[in-house]
Design a protein around this motif. Sequence first.
Motif, PDB file in Angstrom:
ATOM      1  N   SER A 110      45.553  75.509  12.433  1.00 46.36           N
ATOM      2  CA  SER A 110      46.605  76.520  12.479  1.00 46.36           C
ATOM      3  C   SER A 110      47.572  76.379  11.308  1.00 46.36           C
ATOM      4  CB  SER A 110      47.361  76.368  13.800  1.00 46.36           C
ATOM      5  OG  SER A 110      48.449  77.231  13.856  1.00 46.36           O
ATOM      6  N   ASP A 111      48.308  77.455  11.063  1.00 39.62           N
ATOM      7  CA  ASP A 111      49.349  77.433  10.035  1.00 39.62           C
ATOM      8  C   ASP A 111      50.749  77.339  10.637  1.00 39.62           C
ATOM      9  OD1 ASP A 111      49.523  79.924  11.162  1.00 39.62           O
ATOM     10  OD2 ASP A 111      49.344  81.038   9.288  1.00 39.62           O
ATOM     11  N   GLN A 116      51.103  71.985  10.926  1.00 41.88           N
ATOM     12  CA  GLN A 116      51.116  71.476   9.560  1.00 41.88           C
ATOM     13  C   GLN A 116      51.675  70.062   9.467  1.00 41.88           C
ATOM     14  OE1 GLN A 116      52.161  74.282   6.436  1.00 41.88           O
ATOM     15  NE2 GLN A 116      51.879  75.946   7.911  1.00 41.88           N
ATOM     16  N   PRO A 121      46.655  73.886   6.915  1.00 40.67           N
ATOM     17  CA  PRO A 121      46.035  75.021   7.605  1.00 40.67           C
ATOM     18  C   PRO A 121      44.682  75.402   7.004  1.00 40.67           C
ATOM     19  CG  PRO A 121      47.821  75.776   6.201  1.00 40.67           C
ATOM     20  CD  PRO A 121      47.835  74.283   6.146  1.00 40.67           C
ATOM     21  N   GLY A 122      43.858  76.021   7.857  1.00 41.19           N
ATOM     22  CA  GLY A 122      42.596  76.595   7.387  1.00 41.19           C
ATOM     23  C   GLY A 122      41.404  75.671   7.326  1.00 41.19           C
TER      24      GLY A 122
END
Length: 173
Positions: A110-111, A116, A121-122
């Motif tokens: 998640s962002d 974080q 993220p990603g």
Amino acid sequence: IEPLKLNTEISERLLWHGTVPDAVSAILQNGMNERFGDGHFGDGIYLAEDAAKMDQYVTSHREGDPKHQQLKDALFTAHALKHPGKCFYSFACRCILGHPLYTKDGHVTSDSPIAQRWSPPGLPIFANERQQELASIPLVHPKVPFHSVVVERGPAELGYALARYKEFMVMHS
């Protein structure tokens, strides 16, 4: 009663696990096992911080059901307790989430700000397509997999897979 002291440095949480009557004896005898929890987000032990989330996982144990007579005898009769007629089973679990990863969709990290803190993220959350092992924690050598997954909640139009309640999943590591 003294309040439960949880260690936030290791992401310790008090979470709920709802289950079916057929699984209660095995859990009491052997503990929980991620190999029997093939959920939407991979193989793992699924938990919730809100007891209302368990509704989708539990089924009733009705008094007089011959299929669950042994369970009734062990939990009620052996302790001189009366079966309530219909009951549901859940476990309060003191869990160590360790180094969790956060996801909105069950596919990539998640962002969100809390996510974080643990990873960029990603990133894919699984090490393989079978979803049996979590991805490795970035910048840790030798490689060590994340210890748990937190599936965040939010609106579907923003990419969230869950709308009402967060889910937690613990896998072997």
